[in-house]
Design a protein around this motif. Structure first.
Motif, PDB file in Angstrom:
ATOM      1  N   ALA A  73       0.832  -1.208   0.000  1.00 34.54           N
ATOM      2  CA  ALA A  73       0.000   0.000   0.000  1.00 34.54           C
ATOM      3  C   ALA A  73       0.864   1.256   0.000  1.00 34.54           C
ATOM      4  O   ALA A  73       0.597   2.216  -0.734  1.00 34.54           O
ATOM      5  N   LEU A  74       1.904   1.263   0.807  1.00 35.72           N
ATOM      6  CA  LEU A  74       2.815   2.419   0.833  1.00 35.72           C
ATOM      7  C   LEU A  74       3.388   2.670  -0.558  1.00 35.72           C
ATOM      8  O   LEU A  74       3.386   3.795  -1.064  1.00 35.72           O
ATOM      9  N   ASN A  75       3.880   1.611  -1.160  1.00 33.40           N
ATOM     10  CA  ASN A  75       4.482   1.772  -2.478  1.00 33.40           C
ATOM     11  C   ASN A  75       3.440   2.104  -3.537  1.00 33.40           C
ATOM     12  O   ASN A  75       3.714   2.876  -4.462  1.00 33.40           O
ATOM     13  N   SER A  87      14.046   5.102  11.331  1.00 31.82           N
ATOM     14  CA  SER A  87      14.327   4.366  10.104  1.00 31.82           C
ATOM     15  C   SER A  87      13.159   4.418   9.118  1.00 31.82           C
ATOM     16  O   SER A  87      13.346   4.143   7.927  1.00 31.82           O
ATOM     17  N   SER A  88      11.966   4.771   9.594  1.00 29.72           N
ATOM     18  CA  SER A  88      10.849   4.921   8.655  1.00 29.72           C
ATOM     19  C   SER A  88      11.106   6.055   7.660  1.00 29.72           C
ATOM     20  O   SER A  88      10.581   6.029   6.537  1.00 29.72           O
ATOM     21  N   ILE A  89      11.875   7.040   8.056  1.00 34.50           N
ATOM     22  CA  ILE A  89      12.233   8.097   7.097  1.00 34.50           C
ATOM     23  C   ILE A  89      13.074   7.503   5.971  1.00 34.50           C
ATOM     24  O   ILE A  89      12.874   7.822   4.784  1.00 34.50           O
ATOM     25  N   ALA A  90      13.999   6.623   6.343  1.00 32.95           N
ATOM     26  CA  ALA A  90      14.803   5.958   5.313  1.00 32.95           C
ATOM     27  C   ALA A  90      13.913   5.173   4.359  1.00 32.95           C
ATOM     28  O   ALA A  90      14.118   5.184   3.145  1.00 32.95           O
ATOM     29  N   ALA A  91      12.907   4.498   4.914  1.00 31.22           N
ATOM     30  CA  ALA A  91      11.980   3.741   4.068  1.00 31.22           C
ATOM     31  C   ALA A  91      11.244   4.673   3.111  1.00 31.22           C
ATOM     32  O   ALA A  91      11.122   4.391   1.913  1.00 31.22           O
ATOM     33  N   ALA A  92      10.750   5.785   3.630  1.00 34.03           N
ATOM     34  CA  ALA A  92      10.015   6.731   2.785  1.00 34.03           C
ATOM     35  C   ALA A  92      10.918   7.290   1.681  1.00 34.03           C
ATOM     36  O   ALA A  92      10.496   7.420   0.524  1.00 34.03           O
ATOM     37  N   LEU A  93      12.148   7.612   2.029  1.00 33.52           N
ATOM     38  CA  LEU A  93      13.075   8.146   1.026  1.00 33.52           C
ATOM     39  C   LEU A  93      13.347   7.120  -0.070  1.00 33.52           C
ATOM     40  O   LEU A  93      13.411   7.450  -1.257  1.00 33.52           O
ATOM     41  N   GLN A  94      13.490   5.858   0.345  1.00 32.69           N
ATOM     42  CA  GLN A  94      13.761   4.808  -0.641  1.00 32.69           C
ATOM     43  C   GLN A  94      12.572   4.630  -1.584  1.00 32.69           C
ATOM     44  O   GLN A  94      12.744   4.541  -2.806  1.00 32.69           O
ATOM     45  N   LEU A  95      11.374   4.595  -1.037  1.00 28.13           N
ATOM     46  CA  LEU A  95      10.187   4.399  -1.880  1.00 28.13           C
ATOM     47  C   LEU A  95       9.996   5.596  -2.815  1.00 28.13           C
ATOM     48  O   LEU A  95       9.623   5.432  -3.982  1.00 28.13           O
ATOM     49  N   ALA A  96      10.254   6.801  -2.322  1.00 29.14           N
ATOM     50  CA  ALA A  96      10.140   7.975  -3.182  1.00 29.14           C
ATOM     51  C   ALA A  96      11.175   7.923  -4.301  1.00 29.14           C
ATOM     52  O   ALA A  96      10.877   8.212  -5.466  1.00 29.14           O
ATOM     53  N   LEU A 154      20.266  11.981   7.946  1.00 30.69           N
ATOM     54  CA  LEU A 154      19.796  11.110   6.865  1.00 30.69           C
ATOM     55  C   LEU A 154      19.238  11.939   5.709  1.00 30.69           C
ATOM     56  O   LEU A 154      19.555  11.695   4.539  1.00 30.69           O
ATOM     57  N   ILE A 155      18.425  12.913   6.032  1.00 27.73           N
ATOM     58  CA  ILE A 155      17.817  13.744   4.993  1.00 27.73           C
ATOM     59  C   ILE A 155      18.883  14.547   4.254  1.00 27.73           C
ATOM     60  O   ILE A 155      18.859  14.648   3.021  1.00 27.73           O
ATOM     61  N   ARG A 156      19.838  15.059   5.000  1.00 26.55           N
ATOM     62  CA  ARG A 156      20.921  15.809   4.352  1.00 26.55           C
ATOM     63  C   ARG A 156      21.701  14.903   3.400  1.00 26.55           C
ATOM     64  O   ARG A 156      21.967  15.258   2.257  1.00 26.55           O
ATOM     65  N   ALA A 157      22.028  13.705   3.879  1.00 22.53           N
ATOM     66  CA  ALA A 157      22.809  12.783   3.046  1.00 22.53           C
ATOM     67  C   ALA A 157      22.025  12.392   1.797  1.00 22.53           C
ATOM     68  O   ALA A 157      22.587  12.324   0.696  1.00 22.53           O
ATOM     69  N   ALA A 212      14.745  -7.741   7.933  1.00 24.51           N
ATOM     70  CA  ALA A 212      13.897  -6.570   7.702  1.00 24.51           C
ATOM     71  C   ALA A 212      12.672  -7.053   6.953  1.00 24.51           C
ATOM     72  O   ALA A 212      12.778  -7.835   6.005  1.00 24.51           O
ATOM     73  N   GLU A 213      11.519  -6.605   7.403  1.00 20.19           N
ATOM     74  CA  GLU A 213      10.266  -7.020   6.771  1.00 20.19           C
ATOM     75  C   GLU A 213       9.525  -5.781   6.283  1.00 20.19           C
ATOM     76  O   GLU A 213       9.591  -4.718   6.902  1.00 20.19           O
ATOM     77  N   GLY A 214       8.811  -5.933   5.182  1.00 20.05           N
ATOM     78  CA  GLY A 214       7.990  -4.832   4.677  1.00 20.05           C
ATOM     79  C   GLY A 214       8.813  -3.580   4.453  1.00 20.05           C
ATOM     80  O   GLY A 214       9.889  -3.614   3.838  1.00 20.05           O
ATOM     81  N   SER A 215       8.295  -2.461   4.981  1.00 19.16           N
ATOM     82  CA  SER A 215       8.953  -1.182   4.714  1.00 19.16           C
ATOM     83  C   SER A 215      10.335  -1.104   5.348  1.00 19.16           C
ATOM     84  O   SER A 215      11.147  -0.269   4.945  1.00 19.16           O
ATOM     85  N   SER A 216      10.631  -1.969   6.324  1.00 20.88           N
ATOM     86  CA  SER A 216      11.985  -1.978   6.885  1.00 20.88           C
ATOM     87  C   SER A 216      13.018  -2.374   5.830  1.00 20.88           C
ATOM     88  O   SER A 216      14.189  -1.984   5.926  1.00 20.88           O
ATOM     89  N   ILE A 217      12.602  -3.159   4.847  1.00 23.34           N
ATOM     90  CA  ILE A 217      13.539  -3.478   3.757  1.00 23.34           C
ATOM     91  C   ILE A 217      13.872  -2.209   2.989  1.00 23.34           C
ATOM     92  O   ILE A 217      15.037  -1.966   2.634  1.00 23.34           O
ATOM     93  N   ALA A 218      12.869  -1.374   2.761  1.00 19.11           N
ATOM     94  CA  ALA A 218      13.129  -0.100   2.084  1.00 19.11           C
ATOM     95  C   ALA A 218      14.108   0.740   2.890  1.00 19.11           C
ATOM     96  O   ALA A 218      15.023   1.368   2.331  1.00 19.11           O
ATOM     97  N   ALA A 219      13.938   0.745   4.213  1.00 14.25           N
ATOM     98  CA  ALA A 219      14.862   1.501   5.065  1.00 14.25           C
ATOM     99  C   ALA A 219      16.279   0.959   4.931  1.00 14.25           C
ATOM    100  O   ALA A 219      17.241   1.728   4.785  1.00 14.25           O
ATOM    101  N   ALA A 220      16.417  -0.356   4.974  1.00 22.92           N
ATOM    102  CA  ALA A 220      17.753  -0.961   4.867  1.00 22.92           C
ATOM    103  C   ALA A 220      18.391  -0.638   3.521  1.00 22.92           C
ATOM    104  O   ALA A 220      19.587  -0.330   3.445  1.00 22.92           O
ATOM    105  N   LEU A 221      17.604  -0.704   2.459  1.00 25.07           N
ATOM    106  CA  LEU A 221      18.141  -0.404   1.128  1.00 25.07           C
ATOM    107  C   LEU A 221      18.608   1.049   1.052  1.00 25.07           C
ATOM    108  O   LEU A 221      19.639   1.351   0.457  1.00 25.07           O
ATOM    109  N   GLN A 222      17.836   1.964   1.650  1.00 26.17           N
ATOM    110  CA  GLN A 222      18.207   3.370   1.613  1.00 26.17           C
ATOM    111  C   GLN A 222      19.506   3.610   2.379  1.00 26.17           C
ATOM    112  O   GLN A 222      20.402   4.318   1.900  1.00 26.17           O
TER     113      GLN A 222
END
Lengths: 376, 376
Positions: free
Chosen positions: A140-142, A161-170, A190-193, B158-168
């Motif tokens: 759903a997020l993606n 780490s959810s910010i990292a997830a959001a950045l990756q999906l974006a 993280l956002i700066r990097a 990492a499951e679900g959106s945590s995979i996105a976080a790890a990838l980022q």
């Protein structure tokens, strides 16, 4: 009185303001109407806490001429029916201009984009906060990231780490993303990097994370200190100030999240602070005026694609001293985490689309004077 | 007997195997020793479930000549002292070759890299599973990503959106990352998309996610169906098979996670399935032999940088029919989620570094025959 015309260009504004010397008596200054991209108007479902009337009165009193409301109402703003219900109330009651953000739910991945014209942005909750909108499902997020129009803002409540997830999906969906209420040093780094690697990411900070830390929790009390993201450390707060100064943080957003004092002091206190009526007083003197206009007007206007508000400005007395007192506020919630704080700098008047909308503590714009920034 | 020499090149192996016609009686075939990059040996702290002796007996019985053990022991393998304790036990007891992964904790961000020579990879737990190693703090996660040597494997639960976080986080730190036990269609699509954008990501799947779904939970029972990641849907399972066939999934890893039958049937059943003794039997006939060797030997060896095992091979009778029976297994846990399943294809013998280590159900390698794949 010194007149400073609202201008869109930060450079031009800086030139206008550079004649002012900080600390000296500056008289009353004119600034563009402030824009808050992150408020909770609690309508429908929570109008004992706030509604479009009381919330926009609080906005005008704080110098805001436009507020963008979050969708975690009851029921949440995830479908056209509830959206229309909130917009109808706003049309009738709002005293300043407004827009709303649509909520991203598991059930509206297909339908959300069809409502894009009616709203400002799509809000996705990756972490838990007030209301039922947390979206844990990766598909759903993606799906929302992929389908929501790229030219429309997509906002995330994401912590750690959810910010990292959001950045990756974006990034995978080639789209910009706006991170709400950044509160921790590591999040900012993280956002700066990510931005340095080319990520299309903007972000905001809330005043309470700039002025309060977890050390203030005992004096606030166990319910009144509850907010999401939580109050952080002094080191986090210092990093946020540095991020605001360096431009990593784009916007100041109050995350005005009113709950009544009784709710905050009761069992299961809901998280959230009011913020509309204290933000400008807190920030004046802490930022240069050009920085303040950038994060409280120009950047929110650009990031959220808002229309110009013609003949709109606020007048501020930067030398007025006052003491924060919940009893004098327009918000219905009846308390503030900044109670008793001495502030310097206060809104004297607000002119919205040619009409004097607020002056010396009194809201003059009638209910319904506010306009939707999107098609209504 | 048909001899197929262990080869590193998938193409060459395919050529060797292409003379075999599936379904026909193939006699006994020789394959490279299998490598399982993801097992739980439970030592220290859980040797009533499994130890380096019983666990490596189970490995040999399943055709594995090398297993890589996870760090969520009690205490977890996050410091040199506990690491040495587990390695000393392995040195004394292991009957097949082995390595261990170090655990990423909040307290060893600085120290982890100094232990890199002693271990295979660094394991980070972004989500909850068995043991105390979940790491929620963004600063610690990013610290490990930044400091762990780039040429050393970094694995994530990492499951679900945590995979996105790890990838980022991996992307921002210019490093590869290996995603353990992918179990959902959306996760696989995310990994595929990231790889197409240039992400350095590899991943593995567990046999139970290929053969069991949430529909099997009632027949398994409320405790015995518990595993992390949880059993998923039939659509997820189908996507995993497609990912295995298409090469998006690099490795088959059993995630052999033994708990006793009494624990699984008791209060608060711990998550995890045994898997070492059933994986090959499940996979034979479901993958082409070249695919099987790729995901059970060649890819794990390459991704985890393992040394060649000289004079090492297994002999498999692809036509042998057998019924999975926990009572005949070497694992100490005493149960299997595949109890009663009829499988075709069984390990006849294992030769490890020139020594016959297993034959027809009997482990012949003595305790201590196993060697550490890293400096010991």
């Amino acid at each position: 009185m010194l007149f400073i015309e609202p201008v869109e260009s930060r450079k031009a504004l800086f030139f206008c303001l550079s004649v002012l010397s900080r600390g000296a008596c500056m008289g009353v200054i004119r600034l563009p109407g402030l824009i808050d991209p992150h408020v909770h108007m609690r309508e429908p479902g929570g109008t004992h806490k706030e509604d479009w009337d009381s919330g926009t009165c609080a906005a005008l009193a704080g110098g805001y001429t436009c507020v963008l409301a979050m969708p975690n109402t009851l029921p949440p703003l995830t479908d056209s029916r509830t959206l229309e219900r909130s917009l109808a109330a706003a049309r009738r009651k709002a005293r300043c201009d407004y827009g709303v953000h649509l909520g991203a739910g598991a059930g509206n991945v297909q339908a959300a984009a069809s409502l894009a014209e009616r709203v400002v942005g799509l809000k996705m909750y990756l972490d838990q906060t007030f209301g039922p909108l947390q979206l844990g499902d990766l598909a759903a997020l993606n799906g929302h990231m992929a389908r929501w129009p790229r030219q429309r803002p997509l906002l995330v409540h994401a912590e750690g780490s959810s910010i990292a997830a959001a950045l990756q999906l974006a990034w995978l969906n080639h789209r910009p993303v706006h991170v709400c209420h950044v509160s921790r040093k590591a999040e900012l780094e993280l956002i700066r990097a990510a931005r340095e690697r080319g990520a299309l990411v903007t972000c905001e900070v809330a005043p309470h994370h700039l002025f309060l830390t977890e050390d203030d929790a005992p004096s606030l009390g166990p319910g009144r200190c509850e907010v999401r993201p939580r109050l952080a450390t002094g080191a986090d707060r210092d990093a946020l100030w540095a991020g605001l100064k360096s431009g990593v943080i784009d916007c100041l957003a109050t995350d005005h999240a009113p709950h009544t004092a009784a709710e905050k002091d009761g069992e299961n206190p809901p998280p959230g602070f009011p913020g509309l009526e204290t933000a400008l007083g807190l920030m004046l003197g802490r930022l240069e005026l050009d920085e303040l206009v950038a994060v409280m007007h120009t950047n929110p206007s650009r990031i959220f694609g808002l229309p110009q508000q013609p003949e709109t400005w606020i007048e501020v007395d930067p030398d007025a001293c006052w003491v924060v007192t919940a009893g004098q506020m327009h918000s219905r919630c009846g308390w503030t985490p900044f109670e008793g704080r001495r502030l310097t700098g206060r809104v004297r008047s607000v002119t919205l689309r040619g009409r004097l909308a607020f002056r010396d503590g009194e809201v003059l714009a009638p209910a319904g004077w506010g306009q939707n920034v999107r098609s209504d």
